[in-house]
Write an enzyme that holds these catalytic residues in place. Structure first.
Site, PDB file in Angstrom:
ATOM      1  N   GLU A  83       0.732  -1.194  -0.212  1.00 42.70           N
ATOM      2  CA  GLU A  83      -0.056   0.003  -0.020  1.00 42.70           C
ATOM      3  C   GLU A  83       0.862   1.293   0.015  1.00 42.70           C
ATOM      4  O   GLU A  83       1.602   1.415   0.944  1.00 42.70           O
ATOM      5  CB  GLU A  83      -0.802  -0.139   1.423  1.00 42.70           C
ATOM      6  N   ASP A 117      -6.855   2.744  -8.223  1.00 45.82           N
ATOM      7  CA  ASP A 117      -7.308   3.773  -8.853  1.00 45.82           C
ATOM      8  C   ASP A 117      -7.326   3.867 -10.419  1.00 45.82           C
ATOM      9  O   ASP A 117      -6.450   3.570 -11.171  1.00 45.82           O
ATOM     10  CB  ASP A 117      -6.276   5.053  -8.174  1.00 45.82           C
ATOM     11  N   LYS A 140      -8.909  11.150 -15.770  1.00 44.01           N
ATOM     12  CA  LYS A 140      -8.247  12.047 -16.901  1.00 44.01           C
ATOM     13  C   LYS A 140      -7.326  11.281 -17.784  1.00 44.01           C
ATOM     14  O   LYS A 140      -6.215  10.595 -17.401  1.00 44.01           O
ATOM     15  CB  LYS A 140      -7.653  13.164 -16.170  1.00 44.01           C
ATOM     16  N   ASP A 182     -14.845  -1.443 -10.520  1.00 45.56           N
ATOM     17  CA  ASP A 182     -16.077  -0.811 -10.730  1.00 45.56           C
ATOM     18  C   ASP A 182     -15.953  -0.015 -12.040  1.00 45.56           C
ATOM     19  O   ASP A 182     -17.297   0.608 -12.474  1.00 45.56           O
ATOM     20  CB  ASP A 182     -16.757   0.028  -9.754  1.00 45.56           C
ATOM     21  N   PHE A 195     -13.872  -1.131  -0.549  1.00 44.21           N
ATOM     22  CA  PHE A 195     -14.107  -0.384  -1.720  1.00 44.21           C
ATOM     23  C   PHE A 195     -15.326  -1.157  -2.472  1.00 44.21           C
ATOM     24  O   PHE A 195     -16.165  -0.450  -2.964  1.00 44.21           O
ATOM     25  CB  PHE A 195     -13.043  -0.170  -2.645  1.00 44.21           C
ATOM     26  N   GLU A 196     -15.310  -2.428  -2.470  1.00 44.20           N
ATOM     27  CA  GLU A 196     -16.450  -3.067  -2.942  1.00 44.20           C
ATOM     28  C   GLU A 196     -17.659  -2.937  -2.090  1.00 44.20           C
ATOM     29  O   GLU A 196     -18.844  -2.925  -2.743  1.00 44.20           O
ATOM     30  CB  GLU A 196     -16.028  -4.851  -2.762  1.00 44.20           C
TER      31      GLU A 196
HETATM   32  C1  LIG Z   1      -9.367   2.612  -4.551  1.00 42.28           C
HETATM   33  S1  LIG Z   1      -8.386   2.085  -3.395  1.00 42.28           S
HETATM   34  C2  LIG Z   1      -8.998   0.466  -3.149  1.00 42.28           C
HETATM   35  C3  LIG Z   1      -8.251  -0.246  -1.944  1.00 42.28           C
HETATM   36  C4  LIG Z   1      -8.810  -1.603  -1.562  1.00 42.28           C
HETATM   37  N1  LIG Z   1      -8.203  -2.476  -2.475  1.00 42.28           N
HETATM   38  C5  LIG Z   1     -10.255  -1.762  -1.735  1.00 42.28           C
HETATM   39  O1  LIG Z   1     -10.729  -2.537  -2.586  1.00 42.28           O
HETATM   40  O2  LIG Z   1     -11.048  -1.320  -0.642  1.00 42.28           O
HETATM   41  C6  LIG Z   1      -6.794   1.966  -4.300  1.00 42.28           C
HETATM   42  C7  LIG Z   1      -5.886   1.770  -3.221  1.00 42.28           C
HETATM   43  O3  LIG Z   1      -4.473   1.430  -4.127  1.00 42.28           O
HETATM   44  C8  LIG Z   1      -3.296   2.018  -3.491  1.00 42.28           C
HETATM   45  N2  LIG Z   1      -2.294   2.359  -4.482  1.00 42.28           N
HETATM   46  C9  LIG Z   1      -2.211   3.086  -5.623  1.00 42.28           C
HETATM   47  N3  LIG Z   1      -1.363   2.998  -6.274  1.00 42.28           N
HETATM   48  C10 LIG Z   1      -0.680   1.989  -5.708  1.00 42.28           C
HETATM   49  C11 LIG Z   1       0.951   1.468  -5.976  1.00 42.28           C
HETATM   50  N4  LIG Z   1       1.373   1.760  -7.027  1.00 42.28           N
HETATM   51  N5  LIG Z   1       1.367   0.539  -4.928  1.00 42.28           N
HETATM   52  C12 LIG Z   1       0.513   0.283  -3.900  1.00 42.28           C
HETATM   53  N6  LIG Z   1      -0.588   0.706  -3.766  1.00 42.28           N
HETATM   54  C13 LIG Z   1      -0.991   1.732  -4.347  1.00 42.28           C
HETATM   55  C14 LIG Z   1      -4.141   3.355  -3.007  1.00 42.28           C
HETATM   56  O4  LIG Z   1      -3.263   4.110  -2.147  1.00 42.28           O
HETATM   57  C15 LIG Z   1      -5.462   3.090  -2.342  1.00 42.28           C
HETATM   58  O5  LIG Z   1      -5.553   2.732  -1.284  1.00 42.28           O
END
Ligand SMILES: C[S@@+](CC[C@H](N)C(=O)[O-])C[C@H]1O[C@@H](n2cnc3c(N)ncnc32)[C@H](O)[C@@H]1O
Length: 220
Positions: free
Chosen positions: A69, A119, A123, A155, A194-195
């Site tokens: 993370e 994520d 954009k 999603d 998130f789900e």
């Molecule tokens: C939309 S959240 C989803 C979190 C979790 N997987 C969930 O479904 O609840 C995306 C997560 O990925 C992390 N993240 C984004 N890019 C990353 C990377 N290169 N390495 C590790 N974590 C990353 C973000 O900080 C964030 O906590």
């Protein structure tokens, strides 16, 4: 992820058994030094608040789980959750998962890779920041053992399609496999925070599983 403020982490909690920074990871890679044993290893990329990590590790004590993370507050929060749950076979790395795959994880070292709701970087000019990019997917293929699997849920339909296209052009991973009946994993029946949010909002979740072919299987 933003949204609601995270609960404060009790400063008395000892995170030393459940949290590493990127720089603290063993070089060369040695999962015995992380988990104190040799066991199948699964990695979650972007583990957020750590719900999947906690439940998967508690439900499958014979497997080790590494959550990666990049956001410090979520890494700390997820690690604290593991400590509170008394889970011994999981830990969180605070760092960039792309670097962990590119620089540290050896060939055929993983039985599964999980990427839940990465994520989307909506954009156009930001899309190259997406985790599901060609170099990462080739690293997933390289680090999976034959028979190992990649689980990707989102999603965002456009992200789903783009990632599946990349998987078919950039890797020999087999999939998407027919969607399995998903067993309820806990009372809430959500794999990740998130789900939960997406499903509460009534939005669809796109799920894909890919597998690395064993020597005798033919990649399609
Ligand atoms: C939309 S959240 C989803 C979190 C979790 N997987 C969930 O479904 O609840 C995306 C997560 O990925 C992390 N993240 C984004 N890019 C990353 C990377 N290169 N390495 C590790 N974590 C990353 C973000 O900080 C964030 O906590």
């Amino acid at each position: 992820m933003g949204r609601r403020a995270l609960r404060k982490i009790d400063p008395a909690i000892d995170l030393s058994g459940h949290l590493r920074t990127f720089d603290q990871l063993p070089r060369p890679w040695d999962s015995v030094s992380l988990f104190g044993r040799q066991a199948p290893l699964e990695v979650e990329v972007g583990s957020g608040k750590g719900l999947f990590l906690r439940n998967a590790a508690a439900g499958r004590p014979g497997t080790d789980f590494l959550g990666i993370e990049v956001a410090r507050k979520y890494a700390w929060f997820a690690a604290a959750g593991l400590v509170k749950a008394g889970v011994k076979n999981a830990l969180v790395v605070h760092g960039d998962a792309l670097r962990v795959f590119q620089e540290l994880l050896p060939e055929e070292s993983l039985v599964a890779v999980h990427v839940y709701f990465p994520d989307p970087w909506w954009k156009k000019r930001h899309k190259r920041r997406r985790v599901m990019r060609d170099s990462f997917l080739r690293n997933v293929e390289r680090t999976l053992r034959p028979g190992g699997s990649l689980h990707f849920w989102t999603d965002v339909e456009e992200y789903y399609r783009t990632a599946l296209e990349l998987l078919s052009t950039q890797t020999a991973l087999v999939g998407p496999l027919p969607a399995p009946e998903l067993p309820a994993e806990h009372d809430m029946d959500y794999r990740t925070h998130f789900e939960r949010r997406v499903r509460k909002a009534g939005a669809p979740v796109h799920r894909a599983e890919f597998r690395k072919a064993r020597g005798t299987e033919k990649a399609v």
